[in-house]
Design a protein around this motif. Structure first.
Motif, PDB file in Angstrom:
ATOM      1  N   PHE A  73       0.829  -1.208   0.000  1.00  0.00           N
ATOM      2  CA  PHE A  73       0.000   0.000   0.000  1.00  0.00           C
ATOM      3  C   PHE A  73       0.864   1.258   0.000  1.00  0.00           C
ATOM      4  CE2 PHE A  73      -3.187  -2.799   2.449  1.00  0.00           C
ATOM      5  CZ  PHE A  73      -3.702  -3.310   1.259  1.00  0.00           C
ATOM      6  N   LEU A  74       1.982   1.206   0.705  1.00  0.00           N
ATOM      7  CA  LEU A  74       2.907   2.354   0.696  1.00  0.00           C
ATOM      8  C   LEU A  74       3.458   2.581  -0.708  1.00  0.00           C
ATOM      9  CD1 LEU A  74       4.560   4.547   2.123  1.00  0.00           C
ATOM     10  CD2 LEU A  74       6.256   2.782   2.691  1.00  0.00           C
ATOM     11  N   PHE A  75       3.819   1.493  -1.394  1.00  0.00           N
ATOM     12  CA  PHE A  75       4.325   1.624  -2.755  1.00  0.00           C
ATOM     13  C   PHE A  75       3.238   2.176  -3.674  1.00  0.00           C
ATOM     14  CE2 PHE A  75       5.794  -0.409  -6.858  1.00  0.00           C
ATOM     15  CZ  PHE A  75       6.907   0.400  -7.006  1.00  0.00           C
ATOM     16  N   LEU A  76       1.996   1.716  -3.489  1.00  0.00           N
ATOM     17  CA  LEU A  76       0.887   2.241  -4.280  1.00  0.00           C
ATOM     18  C   LEU A  76       0.701   3.737  -4.043  1.00  0.00           C
ATOM     19  CD1 LEU A  76      -1.866  -0.520  -4.018  1.00  0.00           C
ATOM     20  CD2 LEU A  76      -0.925   0.427  -6.129  1.00  0.00           C
ATOM     21  N   GLU A  77       0.751   4.128  -2.771  1.00  0.00           N
ATOM     22  CA  GLU A  77       0.650   5.555  -2.450  1.00  0.00           C
ATOM     23  C   GLU A  77       1.709   6.357  -3.200  1.00  0.00           C
ATOM     24  OE1 GLU A  77       0.244   6.763   1.784  1.00  0.00           O
ATOM     25  OE2 GLU A  77       0.211   4.605   2.163  1.00  0.00           O
ATOM     26  N   SER A  78       2.923   5.819  -3.215  1.00  0.00           N
ATOM     27  CA  SER A  78       4.036   6.526  -3.846  1.00  0.00           C
ATOM     28  C   SER A  78       3.855   6.602  -5.361  1.00  0.00           C
ATOM     29  CB  SER A  78       5.355   5.833  -3.498  1.00  0.00           C
ATOM     30  OG  SER A  78       5.559   5.823  -2.101  1.00  0.00           O
ATOM     31  N   LEU A  79       3.382   5.509  -5.968  1.00  0.00           N
ATOM     32  CA  LEU A  79       3.124   5.530  -7.413  1.00  0.00           C
ATOM     33  C   LEU A  79       2.073   6.585  -7.757  1.00  0.00           C
ATOM     34  CD1 LEU A  79       3.033   1.734  -8.372  1.00  0.00           C
ATOM     35  CD2 LEU A  79       4.787   3.401  -9.008  1.00  0.00           C
ATOM     36  N   ILE A  80       1.026   6.635  -6.954  1.00  0.00           N
ATOM     37  CA  ILE A  80      -0.048   7.598  -7.217  1.00  0.00           C
ATOM     38  C   ILE A  80       0.467   9.026  -7.059  1.00  0.00           C
ATOM     39  CG2 ILE A  80      -2.277   8.456  -6.388  1.00  0.00           C
ATOM     40  CD1 ILE A  80      -2.902   5.475  -5.654  1.00  0.00           C
ATOM     41  N   LYS A  81       1.243   9.285  -5.990  1.00  0.00           N
ATOM     42  CA  LYS A  81       1.813  10.610  -5.784  1.00  0.00           C
ATOM     43  C   LYS A  81       2.738  10.989  -6.942  1.00  0.00           C
ATOM     44  CE  LYS A  81       1.666  10.644  -0.722  1.00  0.00           C
ATOM     45  NZ  LYS A  81       2.482  10.576   0.530  1.00  0.00           N
ATOM     46  N   GLY A  82       3.507  10.013  -7.410  1.00  0.00           N
ATOM     47  CA  GLY A  82       4.390  10.278  -8.542  1.00  0.00           C
ATOM     48  C   GLY A  82       3.617  10.625  -9.799  1.00  0.00           C
TER      49      GLY A  82
ATOM     50  N   GLN B 208      -6.746   8.934 -12.730  1.00  0.00           N
ATOM     51  CA  GLN B 208      -5.849   8.310 -13.711  1.00  0.00           C
ATOM     52  C   GLN B 208      -4.665   7.643 -13.020  1.00  0.00           C
ATOM     53  OE1 GLN B 208      -5.069  11.851 -15.994  1.00  0.00           O
ATOM     54  NE2 GLN B 208      -6.524  11.308 -17.621  1.00  0.00           N
ATOM     55  N   ALA B 209      -4.055   8.358 -12.071  1.00  0.00           N
ATOM     56  CA  ALA B 209      -2.891   7.815 -11.370  1.00  0.00           C
ATOM     57  C   ALA B 209      -3.270   6.571 -10.574  1.00  0.00           C
ATOM     58  CB  ALA B 209      -2.291   8.881 -10.447  1.00  0.00           C
ATOM     59  N   ARG B 210      -4.434   6.618  -9.909  1.00  0.00           N
ATOM     60  CA  ARG B 210      -4.881   5.464  -9.116  1.00  0.00           C
ATOM     61  C   ARG B 210      -5.143   4.252 -10.004  1.00  0.00           C
ATOM     62  NH1 ARG B 210      -7.503   3.816  -4.413  1.00  0.00           N
ATOM     63  NH2 ARG B 210      -9.220   2.351  -4.765  1.00  0.00           N
ATOM     64  N   ASP B 211      -5.881   4.464 -11.096  1.00  0.00           N
ATOM     65  CA  ASP B 211      -6.204   3.350 -11.993  1.00  0.00           C
ATOM     66  C   ASP B 211      -4.941   2.729 -12.587  1.00  0.00           C
ATOM     67  OD1 ASP B 211      -8.872   3.766 -11.500  1.00  0.00           O
ATOM     68  OD2 ASP B 211      -9.280   4.796 -13.402  1.00  0.00           O
ATOM     69  N   LEU B 212      -4.020   3.587 -13.022  1.00  0.00           N
ATOM     70  CA  LEU B 212      -2.785   3.084 -13.616  1.00  0.00           C
ATOM     71  C   LEU B 212      -1.944   2.339 -12.584  1.00  0.00           C
ATOM     72  CD1 LEU B 212      -1.919   6.193 -15.795  1.00  0.00           C
ATOM     73  CD2 LEU B 212      -2.346   3.881 -16.677  1.00  0.00           C
ATOM     74  N   ALA B 213      -1.842   2.874 -11.378  1.00  0.00           N
ATOM     75  CA  ALA B 213      -1.030   2.228 -10.338  1.00  0.00           C
ATOM     76  C   ALA B 213      -1.607   0.876  -9.945  1.00  0.00           C
ATOM     77  CB  ALA B 213      -0.921   3.148  -9.122  1.00  0.00           C
ATOM     78  N   LEU B 214      -2.911   0.840  -9.676  1.00  0.00           N
ATOM     79  CA  LEU B 214      -3.541  -0.419  -9.262  1.00  0.00           C
ATOM     80  C   LEU B 214      -3.434  -1.487 -10.348  1.00  0.00           C
ATOM     81  CD1 LEU B 214      -6.741   0.964  -7.487  1.00  0.00           C
ATOM     82  CD2 LEU B 214      -4.907  -0.341  -6.415  1.00  0.00           C
ATOM     83  N   SER B 215      -3.718  -1.109 -11.581  1.00  0.00           N
ATOM     84  CA  SER B 215      -3.682  -2.089 -12.671  1.00  0.00           C
ATOM     85  C   SER B 215      -2.260  -2.551 -12.958  1.00  0.00           C
ATOM     86  CB  SER B 215      -4.308  -1.487 -13.935  1.00  0.00           C
ATOM     87  OG  SER B 215      -5.685  -1.246 -13.736  1.00  0.00           O
ATOM     88  N   THR B 216      -1.305  -1.644 -12.835  1.00  0.00           N
ATOM     89  CA  THR B 216       0.096  -2.024 -13.057  1.00  0.00           C
ATOM     90  C   THR B 216       0.553  -3.030 -12.022  1.00  0.00           C
ATOM     91  OG1 THR B 216       0.624   0.101 -14.064  1.00  0.00           O
ATOM     92  CG2 THR B 216       2.461  -1.163 -13.172  1.00  0.00           C
TER      93      THR B 216
END
Length: 277
Positions: free
Chosen positions: A185-194, A204-212
């Motif tokens: 979850f921390l990594f997901l948070e970081s991907l979304i923030k990035g 968009q960031a959430r969908d891309l991070a979760l699906s990736t």
């Protein structure tokens, strides 16, 4: 349809909720489930699911084939001692409390000179709430093969089960899969923030991070190749991925993950000392 034993959950929080949901979904009759929960608001929620409920240990415990202790480590000793009067020789006791050793559990249920031997210690994780958990399990030699199978069947209702040899290995399970969802979850948070920092919308960031993350995990599960090989196949020399991985390397990302897991493992051992007496 699976045949389920009668089960008492001592503690009616999230993990009990996940396990009961898995059992009911696989055909366990609600009348086979009893929940002991001190919080009235949670007792009302359990009553709505047609399972029997009580605020404290009572004689119904003696009629349940399996007890599952789902309370916090600091509460475990007192709660076990409250329940011990209704323990039967053939009761299977399962603990999901972090850091509480098999030895401590056996002594609390029995005596120092003659600990109760029919116990299983396990560490599930929160994806059990959506049926995608993984549980590490360990038991002493005194726990029968039949009861090991019974424990496996119960925990398998919410995901995969991995048996390990001893308490030390369960502490390692706690550090990897028990605490692991928080790392993800921390990594997901970081991907979304990035993604947000680079101009993407939050959705968009959430969908891309979760699906990736979901896609990469599925690829790793289905591939016979090691994650390191899969990583190398995404990484072209001098390309965008290489540039990103160079930053991870400079920040010692891999070493940081290993150190974080070691800290979780140490804390699990400390909990055994603090609350396992």
């Amino acid at each position: 349809m699976a045949t389920f034993p009668s089960v008492a959950f001592i503690g009616g929080g999230n993990m009990a909720n996940a396990l009961v949901s898995g059992m009911l979904a696989q055909g366990c009759p609600a009348e086979k489930v009893h929940v002991i929960e001190v919080a009235e608001v949670l007792r009302e929620q359990w009553r709505a699911r047609s399972v029997s409920v009580s605020a404290a240990p009572d004689t119904l415990l003696s009629q349940r084939q399996v007890w599952i202790f789902a309370v916090k480590p600091q509460q475990m000793r007192d709660v076990v001692l409250q329940c011990r009067a209704w323990l039967q020789p053939n009761t299977l006791v399962i603990s999901i409390a972090a850091g509480i050793s098999i030895d401590s559990l056996g002594k609390w249920l029995g005596e120092d000179a003659k600990p109760f031997g029919n116990v299983v210690r396990c560490m599930p994780n929160t994806p059990a709430l959506v049926g995608a958990g993984v549980t590490g399990m360990s038991a002493p030699a005194t726990t029968s093969a039949a009861d090991r199978e019974r424990a496996t069947a119960l925990l398998s209702t919410v995901g995969e089960v991995v048996w390990v040899d001893n308490d030390k290995a369960i502490d390692a399970v706690t550090a990897l899969s028990g605490s692991g969802p928080a790392y993800v979850f921390l990594f997901l948070e970081s991907l979304i923030k990035g993604g947000l920092a680079l101009g993407l919308s939050e959705q968009q960031a959430r969908d891309l991070a979760l699906s990736t993350l979901a896609g990469a995990t599925k690829l790793a599960q289905q591939s016979a190749e090691a994650p390191s090989v899969l990583r190398e196949r995404v990484t072209s020399k001098g390309g965008t991925t290489a540039a990103a991985l160079d930053v991870f390397a400079q920040q010692a990302f891999g070493q940081t993950v290993v150190q974080a897991m070691a800290a979780a493992d140490r804390r699990a051992a400390e909990l055994s000392i603090e609350f396992g007496k």
